[in-house]
Design an enzyme around this catalytic site. Structure first.
Site, PDB file in Angstrom:
ATOM      1  N   LYS A  82       3.901   1.662  -5.450  1.00  0.00           N
ATOM      2  CA  LYS A  82       2.939   1.696  -6.560  1.00  0.00           C
ATOM      3  C   LYS A  82       3.527   2.418  -7.773  1.00  0.00           C
ATOM      4  O   LYS A  82       3.381   1.967  -8.908  1.00  0.00           O
ATOM      5  CB  LYS A  82       1.636   2.367  -6.123  1.00  0.00           C
ATOM      6  CG  LYS A  82       0.846   1.526  -5.138  1.00  0.00           C
ATOM      7  CD  LYS A  82      -0.382   2.280  -4.646  1.00  0.00           C
ATOM      8  CE  LYS A  82      -1.109   1.500  -3.572  1.00  0.00           C
ATOM      9  NZ  LYS A  82      -2.236   2.246  -2.998  1.00  0.00           N
TER      10      LYS A  82
ATOM     11  N   ASN B  71       0.800  -1.224   0.000  1.00  0.00           N
ATOM     12  CA  ASN B  71       0.000   0.000   0.000  1.00  0.00           C
ATOM     13  C   ASN B  71       0.837   1.281   0.000  1.00  0.00           C
ATOM     14  O   ASN B  71       0.304   2.367   0.134  1.00  0.00           O
ATOM     15  CB  ASN B  71      -0.985  -0.008   1.171  1.00  0.00           C
ATOM     16  CG  ASN B  71      -0.299  -0.030   2.517  1.00  0.00           C
ATOM     17  OD1 ASN B  71       0.859  -0.401   2.627  1.00  0.00           O
ATOM     18  ND2 ASN B  71      -1.019   0.344   3.553  1.00  0.00           N
ATOM     19  N   CYS B  72       2.125   1.167  -0.189  1.00  0.00           N
ATOM     20  CA  CYS B  72       3.042   2.313  -0.215  1.00  0.00           C
ATOM     21  C   CYS B  72       2.969   3.010  -1.580  1.00  0.00           C
ATOM     22  O   CYS B  72       3.054   2.361  -2.626  1.00  0.00           O
ATOM     23  CB  CYS B  72       4.456   1.816   0.059  1.00  0.00           C
ATOM     24  SG  CYS B  72       5.737   3.056  -0.178  1.00  0.00           S
ATOM     25  N   ASP B  73       2.813   4.330  -1.574  1.00  0.00           N
ATOM     26  CA  ASP B  73       2.728   5.083  -2.829  1.00  0.00           C
ATOM     27  C   ASP B  73       3.989   4.956  -3.675  1.00  0.00           C
ATOM     28  O   ASP B  73       3.909   4.861  -4.896  1.00  0.00           O
ATOM     29  CB  ASP B  73       2.444   6.566  -2.554  1.00  0.00           C
ATOM     30  CG  ASP B  73       1.022   6.808  -2.079  1.00  0.00           C
ATOM     31  OD1 ASP B  73       0.144   5.944  -2.321  1.00  0.00           O
ATOM     32  OD2 ASP B  73       0.780   7.855  -1.453  1.00  0.00           O
TER      33      ASP B  73
END
Length: 109
Positions: free
Chosen positions: A14, A9-11
């Site tokens: 991504k 879930n880390c930007d």
């Protein structure tokens, strides 16, 4: 084969995944939370880039450490708190890259 370590879930993860996928670069993603990294792997990260580059000092996890823990970063502390690691950690045949930066990733293509 390139290995990317981080949390899903880390930007930054991504962005890095999108960048590599769009350019047809194959990689294996390893989520710290689902597959804890070994002491040996973590030590190889530290040996490759040093603790200063490896530790995410802007993370909530780091800010919540005691002053003593901040002064004494250790393998055990990071293994217990893998979100202290700056993401992504990209392991390639040419070495280890920390964080996402398009310019840094260009040479992977």
């Amino acid at each position: 084969m390139i290995k990317m370590y981080g949390i899903k879930n880390c930007d930054s993860i991504k962005k890095a995944q999108k960048f590599l996928t769009a350019r047809g670069v194959d990689f294996e993603f390893i989520d710290f939370r689902q597959t804890p990294i070994s002491e040996q792997t973590l030590q190889s990260f530290a040996d490759g880039v040093g603790w200063d580059k490896l530790i995410n000092k802007r993370s909530t996890t780091y800010r919540n450490l005691s002053d003593d823990e901040k002064q004494n970063i250790s393998l055990a502390l990071i293994l217990k708190n893998p979100t202290l690691i700056k993401r992504p950690v990209l392991v390639t045949e040419n070495g280890i890259k920390i964080g996402f930066n398009e310019k840094l990733y260009q040479d992977l293509i």
